[in-house]
Design a protein around this motif. Structure first.
Motif, PDB file in Angstrom:
ATOM      1  N   LEU A 165       1.608  10.689  -8.688  1.00  0.00           N
ATOM      2  CA  LEU A 165       0.522  10.294  -9.594  1.00  0.00           C
ATOM      3  C   LEU A 165      -0.418   9.375  -8.825  1.00  0.00           C
ATOM      4  N   ASP A 166      -1.693   9.772  -8.741  1.00  0.00           N
ATOM      5  CA  ASP A 166      -2.607   9.079  -7.826  1.00  0.00           C
ATOM      6  C   ASP A 166      -4.025   9.578  -8.099  1.00  0.00           C
ATOM      7  N   ALA A 167      -5.025   8.761  -7.765  1.00  0.00           N
ATOM      8  CA  ALA A 167      -6.411   9.239  -7.808  1.00  0.00           C
ATOM      9  C   ALA A 167      -6.727  10.080  -6.576  1.00  0.00           C
ATOM     10  N   THR A 178      -5.653  12.471  -3.043  1.00  0.00           N
ATOM     11  CA  THR A 178      -4.726  13.508  -2.578  1.00  0.00           C
ATOM     12  C   THR A 178      -3.684  12.949  -1.605  1.00  0.00           C
ATOM     13  N   ASP A 179      -4.094  11.973  -0.773  1.00  0.00           N
ATOM     14  CA  ASP A 179      -3.219  11.393   0.268  1.00  0.00           C
ATOM     15  C   ASP A 179      -2.627  12.465   1.179  1.00  0.00           C
ATOM     16  N   LEU A 180      -3.422  13.508   1.432  1.00  0.00           N
ATOM     17  CA  LEU A 180      -2.940  14.636   2.237  1.00  0.00           C
ATOM     18  C   LEU A 180      -3.615  14.711   3.600  1.00  0.00           C
ATOM     19  N   GLU A 231       0.841  -1.200   0.000  1.00  0.00           N
ATOM     20  CA  GLU A 231       0.000   0.000   0.000  1.00  0.00           C
ATOM     21  C   GLU A 231       0.877   1.252   0.000  1.00  0.00           C
ATOM     22  N   HIS A 232       0.245   2.406  -0.200  1.00  0.00           N
ATOM     23  CA  HIS A 232       1.020   3.619  -0.453  1.00  0.00           C
ATOM     24  C   HIS A 232       1.869   4.073   0.735  1.00  0.00           C
ATOM     25  N   SER A 233       1.512   3.644   1.957  1.00  0.00           N
ATOM     26  CA  SER A 233       2.299   4.090   3.116  1.00  0.00           C
ATOM     27  C   SER A 233       3.750   3.609   3.043  1.00  0.00           C
ATOM     28  N   LEU A 272       4.012   6.485  -7.688  1.00  0.00           N
ATOM     29  CA  LEU A 272       2.873   6.137  -8.540  1.00  0.00           C
ATOM     30  C   LEU A 272       1.941   5.169  -7.822  1.00  0.00           C
ATOM     31  N   ASP A 273       0.777   5.681  -7.466  1.00  0.00           N
ATOM     32  CA  ASP A 273      -0.303   4.841  -6.928  1.00  0.00           C
ATOM     33  C   ASP A 273      -1.092   4.364  -8.147  1.00  0.00           C
ATOM     34  N   LEU A 274      -1.209   3.044  -8.311  1.00  0.00           N
ATOM     35  CA  LEU A 274      -1.793   2.509  -9.549  1.00  0.00           C
ATOM     36  C   LEU A 274      -3.259   2.883  -9.744  1.00  0.00           C
ATOM     37  N   SER A 293      -0.764   6.533   7.626  1.00  0.00           N
ATOM     38  CA  SER A 293      -1.708   5.763   6.814  1.00  0.00           C
ATOM     39  C   SER A 293      -1.413   5.944   5.327  1.00  0.00           C
ATOM     40  N   HIS A 294      -1.903   5.007   4.519  1.00  0.00           N
ATOM     41  CA  HIS A 294      -1.828   5.156   3.052  1.00  0.00           C
ATOM     42  C   HIS A 294      -2.514   6.448   2.611  1.00  0.00           C
ATOM     43  N   ALA A 295      -3.510   6.904   3.385  1.00  0.00           N
ATOM     44  CA  ALA A 295      -4.274   8.100   2.997  1.00  0.00           C
ATOM     45  C   ALA A 295      -3.589   9.397   3.441  1.00  0.00           C
TER      46      ALA A 295
HETATM   47 MN    MN Z   1      -2.152   6.847  -2.758  1.00  0.00          MN
END
Ligand code: MN
Ligand code: MN
Length: 292
Positions: free
Chosen positions: A140-142, A144-146, A117-119, A220-222, A156-158
């Motif tokens: 690159l991601d759908a 914001t992850d902010l 996962e993105h974390s 890059l988050d797929l 977290s991944h988020a």
């Molecule tokens: Mn992400």
């Protein structure tokens, strides 16, 4: 060889790469992070690294897009980091341990992390932020992850990009593209700090404008891609990009100074056709070639 990695776990190497649990000068290293412990919706990204490697066996080593061949470069697959299920801190500390005394720049060492996962991107991005003063981060991601933490988890991944932001200075820059989901506050954050490109053209122009020698990291988050191409991911979002847009980005990055990258959030079991793993393996090949 400049470093032996004792605890890495065996796996079949990615397309034509050498399998070695060692870090070498003048080489690009693939490392798998089989971790999905903070996943909020659909878990399974821990199976991503090996599914991506398996899918790479059907591929050519040559990319007609970038006119480069995997076989012409020093690419090493180091296998997977030891898995600590749900233990983000331990996984991250292990990565820190094995990389902290490397000198990426003078030894020309590059790392491509595959998730997970993105974390998991936190450690690899921090490593590059520590070693390259003026690092430019392309996200690159759908999503914001902010978020400033999510479901009680600070890392977290988020919230991965927010945690990276904590370590950025005025010498760094963040460019986010593909974003189509997040809280209002996160969109306001992007507006306030001018981090978002809202069209492919804007994104391409901004990457083109980066000086050739400036170090760039790509995370890059797929789920950046549309779920019609990439359904095998934990939190798919309609309205995403396609492979050709990605190739446009990679063609520019190929001429720049890409110093590190990660490809995260492949959850292969969600896509029973296996096509998402094949897609991710091709994205991995292009990324490895843009790193050369
Ligand atoms: Mn992400
Ligand atoms: Mn995402």
């Amino acid at each position: 060889m400049i470093k032996k990695l004792d605890k890495m776990e065996d796996s079949k190497p990615f397309l034509s790469a050498d399998f070695k649990t060692e870090i070498h000068k003048d080489s690009t290293h693939i490392m798998g992070f089989c971790f999905d412990g903070t996943t909020s919706f659909r878990p399974g990204a821990r199976f991503g690294p090996d599914a991506l490697r398996d899918a790479s066996f059907g591929q050519e080593t040559y990319s007609p897009y970038l006119d480069r061949d995997i076989q012409d470069y020093n690419i090493i697959d180091c296998g997977n980091l030891p898995i600590y299920p749900s233990k983000w801190k331990l996984t991250n500390e292990y990565f820190h341990d094995i990389t902290k005394d490397l000198n990426l720049k003078s030894d020309r060492v590059k790392i491509l992390t595959i998730g997970g996962e993105h974390s998991v991107s936190y450690g690899p991005i921090r490593l590059c932020l520590d070693q390259y003063d003026d690092l430019f981060i392309l996200h690159l991601d759908a999503h914001t992850d902010l978020r400033d933490g999510y479901l009680g988890e600070k890392f977290s991944h988020a919230s991965i990009i927010r945690r990276v932001w904590d370590h950025m200075t005025e010498n760094n820059e963040l460019l986010q593209y593909g974003i189509r989901s997040g809280l209002k506050e996160e969109f306001e954050f992007m507006q306030e700090h001018k981090t978002q490109a809202t069209s492919l053209d804007e994104c391409l122009q901004k990457i083109k404008a980066i000086p050739t020698d400036r170090p760039i990291y790509m995370t890059l988050d797929l789920d950046f891609f549309d779920p019609s191409f990439m359904p095998g991911t934990g939190t798919p979002e309609p309205g995403g990009e396609n492979f050709h847009s990605f190739i446009k980005i990679m063609k520019i990055l190929k001429e720049k100074n890409l110093v590190g990258a990660d490809i995260v959030e492949l959850a292969p079991m969600i896509d029973t056709t296996g096509n998402s793993s094949v897609f991710a393996a091709k994205v991995c090949r292009e990324t490895l070639l843009a790193l050369q």
